[in-house]
Design a protein around this motif. Structure first.
Motif, PDB file in Angstrom:
ATOM      1  N   ALA A  91      12.107  55.282  52.541  1.00 51.74           N
ATOM      2  CA  ALA A  91      12.645  56.481  51.878  1.00 51.74           C
ATOM      3  C   ALA A  91      13.702  56.049  50.864  1.00 51.74           C
ATOM      4  N   GLY A  92      13.255  55.743  49.664  1.00 54.24           N
ATOM      5  CA  GLY A  92      14.149  55.238  48.611  1.00 54.24           C
ATOM      6  C   GLY A  92      14.612  56.344  47.694  1.00 54.24           C
ATOM      7  N   CYS A  93      14.807  56.016  46.418  1.00 48.55           N
ATOM      8  CA  CYS A  93      15.303  56.996  45.453  1.00 48.55           C
ATOM      9  C   CYS A  93      15.022  56.435  44.056  1.00 48.55           C
ATOM     10  N   SER A  94      14.505  57.263  43.156  1.00 52.85           N
ATOM     11  CA  SER A  94      14.182  56.768  41.810  1.00 52.85           C
ATOM     12  C   SER A  94      15.436  56.337  41.061  1.00 52.85           C
ATOM     13  N   LEU A  95      16.570  56.949  41.377  1.00 50.78           N
ATOM     14  CA  LEU A  95      17.817  56.558  40.698  1.00 50.78           C
ATOM     15  C   LEU A  95      18.231  55.155  41.138  1.00 50.78           C
ATOM     16  N   GLU A  96      18.149  54.910  42.435  1.00 52.63           N
ATOM     17  CA  GLU A  96      18.469  53.564  42.935  1.00 52.63           C
ATOM     18  C   GLU A  96      17.519  52.537  42.300  1.00 52.63           C
ATOM     19  N   ASP A  97      16.229  52.875  42.247  1.00 52.18           N
ATOM     20  CA  ASP A  97      15.235  51.941  41.684  1.00 52.18           C
ATOM     21  C   ASP A  97      15.491  51.650  40.207  1.00 52.18           C
ATOM     22  N   SER A  98      16.097  52.624  39.506  1.00 54.75           N
ATOM     23  CA  SER A  98      16.292  52.470  38.055  1.00 54.75           C
ATOM     24  C   SER A  98      17.423  51.495  37.716  1.00 54.75           C
ATOM     25  N   CYS A  99      18.158  51.068  38.732  1.00 51.24           N
ATOM     26  CA  CYS A  99      19.382  50.317  38.452  1.00 51.24           C
ATOM     27  C   CYS A  99      19.435  49.006  39.247  1.00 51.24           C
ATOM     28  N   PRO A 100      18.662  48.000  38.837  1.00 58.45           N
ATOM     29  CA  PRO A 100      18.703  46.709  39.543  1.00 58.45           C
ATOM     30  C   PRO A 100      20.088  46.067  39.398  1.00 58.45           C
ATOM     31  N   PRO A 101      20.639  45.546  40.491  1.00 57.28           N
ATOM     32  CA  PRO A 101      22.004  45.024  40.460  1.00 57.28           C
ATOM     33  C   PRO A 101      22.253  43.986  39.367  1.00 57.28           C
ATOM     34  N   GLU A 102      21.288  43.082  39.127  1.00 64.21           N
ATOM     35  CA  GLU A 102      21.553  42.021  38.138  1.00 64.21           C
ATOM     36  C   GLU A 102      21.669  42.602  36.729  1.00 64.21           C
ATOM     37  N   LYS A 103      20.880  43.653  36.445  1.00 68.45           N
ATOM     38  CA  LYS A 103      20.966  44.289  35.119  1.00 68.45           C
ATOM     39  C   LYS A 103      22.266  45.080  34.998  1.00 68.45           C
ATOM     40  N   PHE A 104      22.651  45.717  36.095  1.00 65.82           N
ATOM     41  CA  PHE A 104      23.897  46.489  36.082  1.00 65.82           C
ATOM     42  C   PHE A 104      25.087  45.539  35.887  1.00 65.82           C
ATOM     43  N   LYS A 105      25.017  44.393  36.534  1.00 64.98           N
ATOM     44  CA  LYS A 105      26.088  43.397  36.414  1.00 64.98           C
ATOM     45  C   LYS A 105      26.210  42.941  34.954  1.00 64.98           C
ATOM     46  N   VAL A 126      24.941  47.631  43.900  1.00 73.12           N
ATOM     47  CA  VAL A 126      25.527  48.309  42.733  1.00 73.12           C
ATOM     48  C   VAL A 126      26.865  48.953  43.113  1.00 73.12           C
ATOM     49  N   LYS A 127      26.973  49.444  44.333  1.00 66.76           N
ATOM     50  CA  LYS A 127      28.281  49.978  44.779  1.00 66.76           C
ATOM     51  C   LYS A 127      29.328  48.858  44.750  1.00 66.76           C
ATOM     52  N   ALA A 128      28.896  47.671  45.174  1.00 65.33           N
ATOM     53  CA  ALA A 128      29.828  46.536  45.194  1.00 65.33           C
ATOM     54  C   ALA A 128      30.255  46.131  43.788  1.00 65.33           C
ATOM     55  N   LEU A 129      29.434  46.449  42.787  1.00 65.82           N
ATOM     56  CA  LEU A 129      29.760  46.111  41.386  1.00 65.82           C
ATOM     57  C   LEU A 129      30.529  47.242  40.694  1.00 65.82           C
ATOM     58  N   SER A 130      30.803  48.325  41.429  1.00 64.64           N
ATOM     59  CA  SER A 130      31.400  49.524  40.820  1.00 64.64           C
ATOM     60  C   SER A 130      32.871  49.665  41.198  1.00 64.64           C
ATOM     61  N   ASP A 131      33.588  50.482  40.424  1.00 68.20           N
ATOM     62  CA  ASP A 131      35.003  50.732  40.735  1.00 68.20           C
ATOM     63  C   ASP A 131      35.188  51.961  41.620  1.00 68.20           C
ATOM     64  N   ILE A 132      34.474  53.032  41.261  1.00 70.15           N
ATOM     65  CA  ILE A 132      34.623  54.284  42.021  1.00 70.15           C
ATOM     66  C   ILE A 132      33.242  54.930  42.161  1.00 70.15           C
ATOM     67  N   ILE A 133      32.922  55.344  43.373  1.00 73.29           N
ATOM     68  CA  ILE A 133      31.668  56.081  43.605  1.00 73.29           C
ATOM     69  C   ILE A 133      31.971  57.578  43.510  1.00 73.29           C
ATOM     70  N   PRO A 176      20.522  54.519  31.859  1.00 74.53           N
ATOM     71  CA  PRO A 176      19.412  55.451  31.570  1.00 74.53           C
ATOM     72  C   PRO A 176      18.536  55.856  32.763  1.00 74.53           C
ATOM     73  N   GLY A 177      19.096  56.051  33.952  1.00 72.60           N
ATOM     74  CA  GLY A 177      18.269  56.433  35.116  1.00 72.60           C
ATOM     75  C   GLY A 177      18.097  57.945  35.225  1.00 72.60           C
ATOM     76  N   VAL A 178      16.987  58.354  35.870  1.00 70.81           N
ATOM     77  CA  VAL A 178      16.792  59.784  36.149  1.00 70.81           C
ATOM     78  C   VAL A 178      16.230  59.968  37.556  1.00 70.81           C
ATOM     79  N   CYS A 179      16.429  61.179  38.078  1.00 69.25           N
ATOM     80  CA  CYS A 179      15.779  61.573  39.330  1.00 69.25           C
ATOM     81  C   CYS A 179      14.419  62.142  38.957  1.00 69.25           C
ATOM     82  N   ILE A 180      13.356  61.559  39.502  1.00 69.34           N
ATOM     83  CA  ILE A 180      11.995  62.018  39.131  1.00 69.34           C
ATOM     84  C   ILE A 180      11.739  63.451  39.589  1.00 69.34           C
ATOM     85  N   VAL A 181      12.480  63.892  40.588  1.00 69.58           N
ATOM     86  CA  VAL A 181      12.274  65.234  41.144  1.00 69.58           C
ATOM     87  C   VAL A 181      12.878  66.284  40.208  1.00 69.58           C
ATOM     88  N   HIS A 182      14.131  66.100  39.821  1.00 69.66           N
ATOM     89  CA  HIS A 182      14.806  67.076  38.957  1.00 69.66           C
ATOM     90  C   HIS A 182      14.293  67.004  37.512  1.00 69.66           C
TER      91      HIS A 182
END
Ligand code: 13P
Ligand code: SF4
Length: 328
Positions: A91-105, A126-133, A176-182
């Motif tokens: 049970a994943g999420c299209s937003l999570e899939d859109s943001c590979p950690p190495e590209k985000f880094k 990606v949370k570990a690479l972020s300042d605030i969630i 540039p990520g999106v939720c495929i559902v919304h």
């Protein structure tokens, strides 16, 4: 491993879940997008912020998380000594899939003067690479606490980021990520529906694209939309978010009518989240019985991700998790 329902013939799955919930000292948490039968037996149903708070404060030994992987990961980050199980580990999420950690880094490294304000719908890395969630119910409160001259990267949802950016007139670099559902709601079909119910307001989740959000009378998190539904004087509401939330609306506000906003084919069923739908009663039973699939996170990664989540919990402490995005 996924056990098929056929393997469970002769087992009273609901009774077994009740027995195991007590035996394991388990708490069952569910998101509003879960199947009605899972919402109905959960100890707590909520939005992403409320579920994070529940996971952080529970004294249960086991958290059975009826939601998606990034939510179960968040529970484990905040409650490392608990066993956290997710009925279907896929049970994943299209937003999570859109943001590979190495590209985000690499993106962060290209913009060293920006802080990363990141939507909770992302991986632990990606949370570990972020300042605030942020969650959809805490994003506004948190954004307002960041100095106006501070440059911001917002990821991975470009629609939530764009919505915040427009509302607060605040420039942000958007992933540039999106939720495929919304993303699948249709403006044309929404306007046709609105013409059939001219008195019904429209409530939309900020993961919707601008051509949907621009028609909404209210924009907010799942819990915010629920609260809005309870307070409006109208007896009908058009709901532009994942349609399983309508189950909770019908339970808590039985005298009103809720209509799911349509997709391009004119019905709302194409907006069911395929990831959320992977969890079933049978898989929840197996997860409680076998304590698997279990979420595990390496300690250094967990500690790195916890910093940005803790900042969210501190900065959102004034919000009650009821969709503070409010009306447009
Ligand atoms: P909230 O429940 O926090 O509004 O978020 C919805 C969501 O993204 C679940 O996919
Ligand atoms: Fe991800 Fe969209 Fe499903 Fe939420 S509804 S879990 S954002 S794919």
């Amino acid at each position: 491993m996924t056990v098929m329902p056929a393997d469970l013939s002769g087992i009273d799955v609901r009774a077994e879940i009740e027995r195991l919930r007590k035996e394991r000292n388990a708490v069952i948490l569910a998101h509003y997008y879960q199947r009605p039968e899972l919402q109905d037996l959960a100890d707590f149903v909520g939005d992403s912020l409320e579920l994070s708070r529940k996971a952080a404060e529970t004294d249960a030994d086991v958290i059975a998380f009826c939601g998606v992987k990034f939510m179960a990961d968040t529970a484990k980050i905040l409650s490392p000594n608990k066993i956290v199980v997710l009925p279907d580990i896929n049970a994943g999420c299209s937003l999570e899939d859109s943001c590979p950690p190495e590209k985000f880094k690499a993106f962060r490294e290209a913009h060293p003067d920006h802080i990363a304000l990141t939507y909770i719908n992302c991986s632990t890395e990606v949370k570990a690479l972020s300042d605030i969630i942020v969650t959809s119910s805490s994003a506004e409160t948190i954004l307002q606490q960041i100095p106006a001259d501070q440059k911001i990267i917002f990821g991975p949802d470009r629609h939530l980021g764009g919505y915040l950016s427009r509302k607060f007139n605040r420039e942000m670099l958007l992933w540039p990520g999106v939720c495929i559902v919304h993303e699948a709601f249709s403006e044309t079909e929404l306007l046709k529906l609105k013409a059939q119910h001219p008195g019904a307001p429209i409530a939309a989740h900020p993961e919707c694209p601008p051509h949907i959000v621009d028609h909404a009378d209210y924009v907010g998190s799942t819990s915010g939309i629920l609260q809005y539904a309870a307070t409006i004087p109208q007896d009908t509401l058009i709901v532009a978010t994942e349609p399983h939330i309508i189950h909770q609306m019908q339970l808590s506000i039985p005298n009103k009518t809720f209509i799911g906003a349509p997709g391009a084919d004119g019905n709302c069923n194409c907006n069911i989240c395929p990831y959320m739908a992977l969890n079933t009663l049978e898989k929840l039973y197996v997860a409680l019985r076998d304590l698997t699939p279990r979420v595990e996170i390496e300690e250094p990664l967990r500690l790195a991700a916890k910093k940005s989540l803790d900042r969210m919990l501190e900065m959102a402490s004034g919000t009650i998790g009821k969709g503070d995005l409010g009306s447009r």
